[in-house]
Design an enzyme around this catalytic site. Sequence first.
Site, mmCIF file in Angstrom:
data_model
loop_
_atom_site.group_PDB
_atom_site.id
_atom_site.type_symbol
_atom_site.label_atom_id
_atom_site.label_comp_id
_atom_site.label_asym_id
_atom_site.label_seq_id
_atom_site.Cartn_x
_atom_site.Cartn_y
_atom_site.Cartn_z
ATOM 1 N N ALA A 1 6.918 37.726 -42.402
ATOM 2 C CA ALA A 1 5.528 38.176 -42.515
ATOM 3 C C ALA A 1 5.281 39.343 -41.622
ATOM 4 C CB ALA A 1 4.671 37.034 -42.007
ATOM 5 N N ASP A 2 4.325 40.027 -41.801
ATOM 6 C CA ASP A 2 3.535 40.861 -41.094
ATOM 7 C C ASP A 2 2.325 41.022 -41.324
ATOM 8 O OD1 ASP A 2 4.533 43.217 -39.129
ATOM 9 O OD2 ASP A 2 3.320 44.254 -40.703
ATOM 10 N N THR A 3 1.471 41.100 -40.091
ATOM 11 C CA THR A 3 0.251 41.187 -40.047
ATOM 12 C C THR A 3 -0.199 42.543 -39.315
ATOM 13 O OG1 THR A 3 0.050 38.774 -39.863
ATOM 14 C CG2 THR A 3 -1.857 40.183 -39.181
#
Length: 185
Positions: free
Chosen positions: A67-69
Amino acid sequence: MKLLILASESKRRVDILRMLGFKFLVIPSGVKEDEHANSPLLTARSLAFKKSFTVWKEYKYATVIGADTLVVLSGKVLGKPKDAQEAKRMLSLLSGRWHKVITAVCVISQGKRILFHDVSFVKFRCIGRDEIEKYVLEGEPMDKAGAYAVQGFGATFVEKIVGDFYTVMGLPASKTYKVLRDVLG
């Protein structure tokens, strides 16, 4: 039961996956987060894919989630601050304003690649310079996109969230649960 691997050492993502009831290993991808595509959304999706694919190449028998935010203010990405001065600058920019938080997630399993994202909107109250100084001095913002932790003391800056709180925290809980439940069986 299929082996699940989280391609991240984010404590927040670990907490969310545990809360959802999944058992998993943590194997960080080591992917650098300095990529910038034409849009913040494409950047987040590309990084989520790269993180999960990098780990999956070594553990092809497993299901890998990456994931990446990103925190986006007026179209500009506010990444993880490089130092205290940058953290203070980011928090000053966010003070009293709405911003967008994008979390992209990629799940790779034998024969399946599922890439999705979620977007939430966050409104900060006006934050005083002294509050920013104290918050940065305590160190919480230093490894967080946008220089704040919504699940920590940074929550005191948040006036309103429109969307999934867990997207802001780093992993959209409902969407992630549905995808992993379907993939893992």
